[in-house]
Design an enzyme around this catalytic site. Structure first.
Site, mmCIF file in Angstrom:
data_model
loop_
_atom_site.group_PDB
_atom_site.id
_atom_site.type_symbol
_atom_site.label_atom_id
_atom_site.label_comp_id
_atom_site.label_asym_id
_atom_site.label_seq_id
_atom_site.Cartn_x
_atom_site.Cartn_y
_atom_site.Cartn_z
ATOM 1 N N SER A 125 -54.737 24.171 34.840
ATOM 2 C CA SER A 125 -55.451 22.938 34.591
ATOM 3 C C SER A 125 -56.446 23.024 33.234
ATOM 4 O O SER A 125 -56.656 24.115 33.079
ATOM 5 C CB SER A 125 -56.136 22.470 35.692
ATOM 6 O OG SER A 125 -57.469 23.085 35.847
ATOM 7 N N ASP A 126 -56.687 22.287 32.596
ATOM 8 C CA ASP A 126 -57.653 22.350 31.696
ATOM 9 C C ASP A 126 -59.068 22.361 32.146
ATOM 10 O O ASP A 126 -59.177 22.082 33.754
ATOM 11 C CB ASP A 126 -57.802 21.100 30.505
ATOM 12 C CG ASP A 126 -58.412 21.737 29.165
ATOM 13 O OD1 ASP A 126 -59.243 22.631 29.588
ATOM 14 O OD2 ASP A 126 -58.273 21.011 28.231
ATOM 15 N N TRP A 127 -60.048 22.803 31.428
ATOM 16 C CA TRP A 127 -61.371 23.140 32.142
ATOM 17 C C TRP A 127 -61.872 21.819 33.252
ATOM 18 O O TRP A 127 -61.905 20.791 32.621
ATOM 19 C CB TRP A 127 -62.548 23.308 31.029
ATOM 20 C CG TRP A 127 -63.926 23.764 31.751
ATOM 21 C CD1 TRP A 127 -64.773 22.691 32.218
ATOM 22 C CD2 TRP A 127 -64.487 24.886 31.286
ATOM 23 N NE1 TRP A 127 -65.802 23.414 32.131
ATOM 24 C CE2 TRP A 127 -65.750 24.742 31.660
ATOM 25 C CE3 TRP A 127 -64.157 26.056 30.815
ATOM 26 C CZ2 TRP A 127 -66.718 25.884 31.849
ATOM 27 C CZ3 TRP A 127 -64.980 27.145 30.617
ATOM 28 C CH2 TRP A 127 -66.173 27.113 31.114
#
Ligand code: BGC
Length: 748
Positions: free
Chosen positions: A292-294
């Site tokens: 996932s992104d942050w």
């Protein structure tokens, strides 16, 4: 990746002369199965979690909402097996210590993998990816990516969160700086080249690192160019414009991708099962890992798509996110979700298998200390070879937008030069966004680069004149005085590096007013002006900036910026780059891109035409179009050749002759565009399909030949790629405007 060439052709992944990389596959192994068999649910969730590295430099947490904890907690979490990956830390000694702890002090001894945002170099910084895309030189992009891998792996990094392959058609969006600009074909070629450069062909090579094309998907299409905004998009636009660079990255061997922050048609990418599972793993047969992104999983709550952390973890995981970044949600909730029967343990095992396979693919089980070599750390960082490459890449990324009266190149003794503007001797804004691990001691400013070219370095006066966004007391007066005393004036103006990149969208893509006022005052002296733009996006130029006789797009070129600009200013390097993004006339035209549709009421370009698709205040033509860029020599195209017809199964060969009609050697980027005249879906006015850099001595000539197939003539309609018989316009030119034009009929 187990895609057949035919499947890739069908999916449109093979374009612009891209070829399939040697197969890179995730290894199957008994060792991995036996580990999975012995892992507790908590240990599995740990392998599926990653955090910002707080134990090594730079040790910065950039984003809000991080659950990385403090250093003591992170050490305890390491021993407890609560993460399988740390990112954005560097340093061999620290990496070895942590790896030893993972091997010896955790129950199962699974090695850690270290990642980082190495977007355009680690210590030695190369041009921002947008600038480098302007070189139209995939070989160069491959070499700078290779350089970035050499440095990164010398400091303990295995995996980069790059390339950023989001197609960006709205220049208000600050992240346009990180990608390859507005065009899909160019984006595909650059994406594949960067993946090859990072990874090479042997993943176990300790000087190579894994790539992570991001952000999956359509992040570049955020509404109104505002970062993190929603994406409402047709399937045609998604398939034709935004997805192909990902497909090219996977075809080139990328084994990971990052799920984006944005929603797509109401479903956040990070919980989008159609995107992450049906399309990615089903249709495209992607076998790798999705991170996932942050905190993008946790953000499902703010999206209004998940009720709480537990719900968010469940939705992200079931959609296809293998690894959760920074939120800690998988550690907190996955075990309980499995125990409650809401998440199948087999799905958790499949994700853990991907993580372990990824580690195995780079040899971490056999050689856990790979890329942790103290000698390499001493010798491979900021080496002369890398700095030379950075200078070459910088010069090849500079676009000469305008050069009236052949003001450039400057002579070695051009008289007195006034270098005016906030970027004259500034070293804080040479690298560009995403260079937070750069070696700041090696950035070359403009004044230093220019002085090194002058027979008498004292002939350069450097005057700031203005801050970037505020006037300086007495600044304009000092600048005007310096201009009056000079024979030629260089104006280094534009944006700081903090004005593009993540979270840096702008409402108006203009030169900040304080600097515009500076330029107006300096222009009034009547001295010859050369504008050196510093920028992470296309800009809308106006007034004295727009009217200056010479304008150079210099972006953020990295560690060797001053030298690279000086190389072009003094003609040591003949500029050859082309715009990877269109320069509009007004900010309000954004999103503005060359490959738009005609509409039912195309404007002809005559002023004040009523009831046409245009704005009251400006014409539609770009100030500087995509693909535009001048040289110190001139080129002529002639003898366009193509057949009258091509069968659906055939190859369409289009050729033209390029001649260097000027007095010095130079490089032209020959570009091939198509337009489908009548189709069952409205088609763009032009689409780039091929390009080639051609270097010619004065008077020399070369026949440039491009082979197209039906795949190049396809579009997405009714859930598939189709091409329709009929007439296609074909141009071979040197920008997205003009060129030699012919046509060909595709027969049934
Ligand atoms: C960015 C990603 C980046 C990640 C890790 C996020 O804020 O969107 O591009 O890879 O942080 O630093």
């Amino acid at each position: 990746m187990q895609l057949s060439r035919r499947a890739l052709l069908r999916s449109g992944a093979i374009v612009a002369g891209l070829s399939l990389a040697p197969r890179v596959a995730l290894a199957q192994s008994d060792r991995i199965e036996s580990l999975i068999g012995r892992m507790t649910l908590a240990e599995k969730a740990g392998q599926l979690s990653c955090f910002s590295d707080l134990l090594r430099a730079p040790g910065i947490v950039f984003n809000p909402g991080a659950a990385s904890g403090n250093t003591a907690e992170q050490l305890a979490n390491l021993r407890a097996g609560k993460f399988g990956m740390l990112f954005n830390g560097t340093g061999v000694a620290g990496a070895r210590t942590m790896q030893r702890m993972a091997l010896e002090e955790t129950r199962l001894g699974i090695p850690l993998i270290f990642a980082a945002d190495v977007i355009h170099g680690l210590r030695t910084i190369f041009p921002i990816p947008l600038a480098e895309a302007g070189s139209f030189d995939p070989d160069l992009a491959e070499r700078t990516a290779r350089g970035a891998a050499l440095e990164s792996t010398a400091t303990g990094i295995h995996w980069t969160f790059a390339p950023m392959v989001d197609v960006a058609r709205d220049q208000r969006w600050g992240r346009v700086a990180e990608g390859s600009g507005e065009d899909t074909c160019l984006g595909q070629a650059m994406a594949a080249a960067r993946v090859r450069g990072f990874q090479g062909t042997d993943l176990r090579d300790p000087t190579r690192m894994l790539a992570c094309p991001k952000h999956f998907a359509a992040y570049g299409a955020v509404a109104a160019g505002m970062d993190y905004n929603s994406v409402d998009i047709s399937m045609e636009m998604l398939r034709e414009v935004h997805l192909p660079p990902f497909q090219s990255s996977f075809a080139a061997g990328a084994l990971t991708t990052m799920s984006a922050f944005n929603d797509i048609n109401g479903v956040p990418s990070t919980a989008n099962r159609w995107l992450l599972t049906d399309l990615l793993r089903g249709e495209w047969a992607f076998k790798g890992l999705v991170v996932s992104d942050w905190t993008a999983d946790e953000e499902l709550i703010a999206h209004g798509y998940a009720a709480d952390g537990r719900d968010a973890a469940k939705k992200a995981f079931l959609a296809g996110v293998d690894m959760s970044m920074s939120s800690n949600l998988y550690n907190l909730h996955l075990p309980a979700l499995v125990e409650a029967g809401e998440v199948p343990v087999a799905a958790v095992d499949a994700s853990v298998r991907r993580v372990l396979q990824l580690k195995d693919s780079i040899g971490l089980f056999d050689n856990p200390y790979r890329s942790m070599n103290a000698k390499a750390e001493r010798t491979q960082i900021a080496s002369p070879a890398l700095r030379k490459l950075s200078r070459e890449a910088g010069a090849k990324s500079i676009v000469l937008l305008r050069n009236d009266g052949a003001l450039l190149p400057l002579k070695a003794s051009p008289g007195r030069i006034a270098l005016i503007g906030p970027f004259g001797d500034d070293r804080d804004n040479v690298a560009g966004a995403w260079a937070f691990m750069a070696d700041k001691t090696i950035g070359v400013d403009l004044a230093t680069g220019i002085r090194a070219k002058l027979a008498n370095p004292k002939m350069l006066d450097v005057v700031k004149g203005s801050d970037v966004e505020a006037a300086l007391p007495g600044g304009i007066d000092a600048a005007v005085a310096a201009a009056r005393a000079a024979d030629v004036v260089l104006l280094a103006i534009g944006e700081t590096q903090a004005m593009s990149g993540e979270a840096q969208s702008r409402v108006a893509i203009v030169i900040p007013p304080a600097q515009q006022a500076l330029v107006e005052a300096v222009a009034a002296t009547g001295k010859p002006l050369i504008i050196l733009l510093r920028h992470g996006r296309a800009l809308a130029l106006s007034g004295a900036v727009k009217d200056a006789p010479a304008i150079v797009a210099t972006w953020f070129l990295g560690s060797e910026m001053g030298n690279a600009v000086a190389d072009v200013l003094f003609g040591t390097v003949n500029p050859s780059a082309k715009l990877p993004v269109s320069f509009p006339r007004e900010s309000g035209q954004e999103p503005y891109y060359y490959n738009h549709k005609t509409t039912g009421r195309p404007a002809s370009g005559t002023p004040n035409e009523e009831y046409k698709a245009r704005y009251r205040e400006t014409t539609n033509e770009a100030l500087y179009p995509f693909g535009h860029g001048l040289s110190y020599t001139s080129f002529a195209l002639s003898a366009l050749q193509m057949p009258a017809t091509v069968p659906a199964s055939g190859t369409l060969t289009v050729s033209a002759t390029l001649t260097n009609s000027g007095k010095v050697s130079g490089t032209e980027v020959v570009q091939l565009y198509i337009h489908d005249r009548v189709a069952s879906r409205t088609r763009p006015v032009r689409e780039l399909k091929r390009f080639e850099r051609v270097t010619l001595a004065p008077g020399a000539t070369k026949q440039v030949r491009f082979d197209l197939t039906t795949a190049d003539l396809q579009f997405w309609a009714d859930d598939k790629w189709i091409s329709e018989p009929g007439a296609f316009d074909i141009w071979i030119g040197t920008s997205s405007v003009g060129g030699l034009q012919g046509s060909v009929a595709l027969t049934a």
